[in-house]
Design an enzyme around this catalytic site. Structure first.
Site, PDB file in Angstrom:
ATOM      1  N   LYS A 182      -1.824  -2.102   7.899  1.00 51.00           N
ATOM      2  CA  LYS A 182      -1.038  -2.861   6.938  1.00 51.00           C
ATOM      3  C   LYS A 182       0.418  -2.998   7.429  1.00 51.00           C
ATOM      4  CE  LYS A 182      -4.532  -3.394   4.111  1.00 51.00           C
ATOM      5  NZ  LYS A 182      -5.695  -2.607   4.487  1.00 51.00           N
TER       6      LYS A 182
HETATM    7  C1  LIG Z   1      -6.966  -2.298   3.470  1.00 56.40           C
HETATM    8  C2  LIG Z   1      -7.576  -2.738   2.192  1.00 56.40           C
HETATM    9  C3  LIG Z   1      -8.132  -1.834   1.282  1.00 56.40           C
HETATM   10  C4  LIG Z   1      -8.314  -0.362   1.580  1.00 56.40           C
HETATM   11  O1  LIG Z   1      -7.141   0.304   1.843  1.00 56.40           O
HETATM   12  P1  LIG Z   1      -7.196   1.844   2.307  1.00 56.40           P
HETATM   13  O2  LIG Z   1      -5.780   2.287   2.188  1.00 56.40           O
HETATM   14  O3  LIG Z   1      -7.702   1.859   3.714  1.00 56.40           O
HETATM   15  O4  LIG Z   1      -8.094   2.574   1.385  1.00 56.40           O
HETATM   16  C5  LIG Z   1      -8.604  -2.311   0.073  1.00 56.40           C
HETATM   17  N1  LIG Z   1      -8.551  -3.615  -0.232  1.00 56.40           N
HETATM   18  C6  LIG Z   1      -8.050  -4.527   0.629  1.00 56.40           C
HETATM   19  C7  LIG Z   1      -7.990  -5.966   0.223  1.00 56.40           C
HETATM   20  C8  LIG Z   1      -7.553  -4.123   1.875  1.00 56.40           C
HETATM   21  O5  LIG Z   1      -7.056  -5.027   2.711  1.00 56.40           O
END
Ligand SMILES: *Cc1c(COP(=O)(O)O)cnc(C)c1O
Length: 393
Positions: A182
């Site tokens: 992210k």
């Molecule tokens: C990355 C992501 C998640 C999960 O995030 P984590 O921190 O890895 O649990 C959930 N929903 C979306 C849309 C994502 O892009």
């Protein structure tokens, strides 16, 4: 190899980690956990309470517990999303009801939501794909009229806005991710934003293994005990210390990504004008955070060819979700609430290009050159039979 993603370091991460070690309190809920949540409350315009979690998945699971999803309760969401969006509710016995996406933003098509509502519907999950907002006015209006909760899966959307308001502040609850892929990262990490105050106290309890430990530390009760269901959703202080460094530079990191995003848009705009590819659409109501840069090829076969060509040049380009309604677990635990025409089509044609602050100008140039060379070599579209399918993301 040009990596698809590389986490950007701001500089103070190790210093804060060292400081957390010196303080000698490494479990969750310490000084850095507090600093991170305060920083996020300020960043989100002070309107909400923010609870740090060990992942966005954990924050979504907390949202499912807080909204009291029971066996058979339905939750409306897009199919074009990560498994956790659905899984969090399935863990409570909930049924994901998948609705098609808009062809422009790839977000849930708000015009199809109302027809998917049944007497069992409890909530709508708005996933802001690529950090571009869902059409929240319509979604919030539908939710209000049908007495549904709105949960924003804002995993990709820290720093983005809808009609001037920060994403993550619009739903009853919202979940952010600080996973290494992210914009703002702590390896694994997340946060639950509580905008509806009726969930605030219980959210703390659920995060603290079902105990009222948070109230105890604030001096509100003289001992803490097991008071409700819950789990261990707090991140360690080490994670929070690392994250605190990153949270002090949200706009700067998003700005560096935006520079690259805009350069992609310019460099590949000619291909789009010729109708060879489509580029992301950002509605005028949205300010986004440059989380993803993707393009849509004209056919699935052309996508496979482009991915193979980019990989051949050492470029880590990838496609994205296998739509949940067509996945094994999605079929077992969920159902569709509309046609999936747009989801099925676009998910087959999407390619994500490398975008991160440390992508060099030379690397950026090679990516663009490779995309342009491949796409122009096949101006009439390529033979669907001629190419093997690319490997999965
Ligand atoms: C990355 C992501 C998640 C999960 O995030 P984590 O921190 O890895 O649990 C959930 N929903 C979306 C849309 C994502 O892009």
């Amino acid at each position: 190899m040009i990596r698809f993603n590389f986490p950007h370091m701001v500089g103070a991460e190790l210093e804060y980690l060292q400081d957390a070690c010196k303080r000698g309190r490494l479990a969750g809920g310490g000084e850095y956990t507090k600093r991170c949540s305060e920083q996020l409350v300020r960043y989100l315009d002070g309107s909400s309470s923010v609870l740090l979690t060990h992942s966005c998945t954990a924050a979504l699971e907390m949202a499912a517990l807080l909204t009291e999803i029971q066996a058979g309760d339905e939750v409306i969401m897009p199919s074009y999303t990560f498994a956790s969006t659905a899984n969090a509710f399935v863990l409570r016995g909930g049924v994901p009801v998948f609705v098609d996406i808009r062809p422009d933003t790839l977000n849930i098509d708000e015009r199809l939501i109302e027809a998917a509502i049944t007497p069992r519907t409890r909530a709508i999950v708005a996933v802001h794909y690529a950090g571009v907002a869902c059409e929240m006015d319509t979604i919030l209006d539908v939710a209000r009229r049908h007495d549904l909760r709105v949960i924003e899966d804002a995993a990709q959307a820290l720093g983005s806005r809808y009609r001037g308001r920060k994403l993550g502040t619009l739903g009853d609850l919202a979940a952010f991710s600080f996973h290494e892929t992210k914009n703002i990262v702590s390896g694994e990490g997340g946060a639950l934003v509580v905008n509806n105050p009726r969930f605030a106290e219980r959210a703390e309890i659920i995060r603290e293994k079902g105990t009222n430990r948070s109230r105890f530390f604030r001096g509100l009760v003289d001992r803490y005990t097991w008071v409700d269901v819950g789990s261990s959703y707090l991140p360690s202080e080490l994670v929070a210390a690392f994250l605190y460094a990153q949270l002090q530079h949200i706009d700067e990191i998003n700005g560096l990504r935006m520079d690259i995003w805009k350069r992609y848009e310019t460099a590949l705009g000619g291909l789009a004008e010729e109708g060879l590819v489509s580029l992301p659409v950002v509605p005028s109501t949205c300010v986004h955070n440059a989380h993803l840069f993707y393009l849509l090829t004209r056919t699935h076969a052309e996508r496979s060819g482009l991915l193979a060509a980019l990989r051949g040049n050492g470029i880590g380009a990838v496609f994205h979700y296998v739509p949940l309604h067509s996945s094994d677990a999605g079929k077992r635990f969920g159902r569709t609430g509309s046609s999936m025409e747009v989801t099925d089509d676009l998910s087959n044609r999407l390619v994500r290009l490398p975008i991160y602050p440390d992508l060099t100008a030379a690397e950026f140039g090679l990516v663009c050159e490779s995309v342009i060379r491949f796409t122009k070599a096949f101006p009439g579209g390529i033979d669907a039979e001629a190419l093997p399918d690319g490997p999965s993301a």
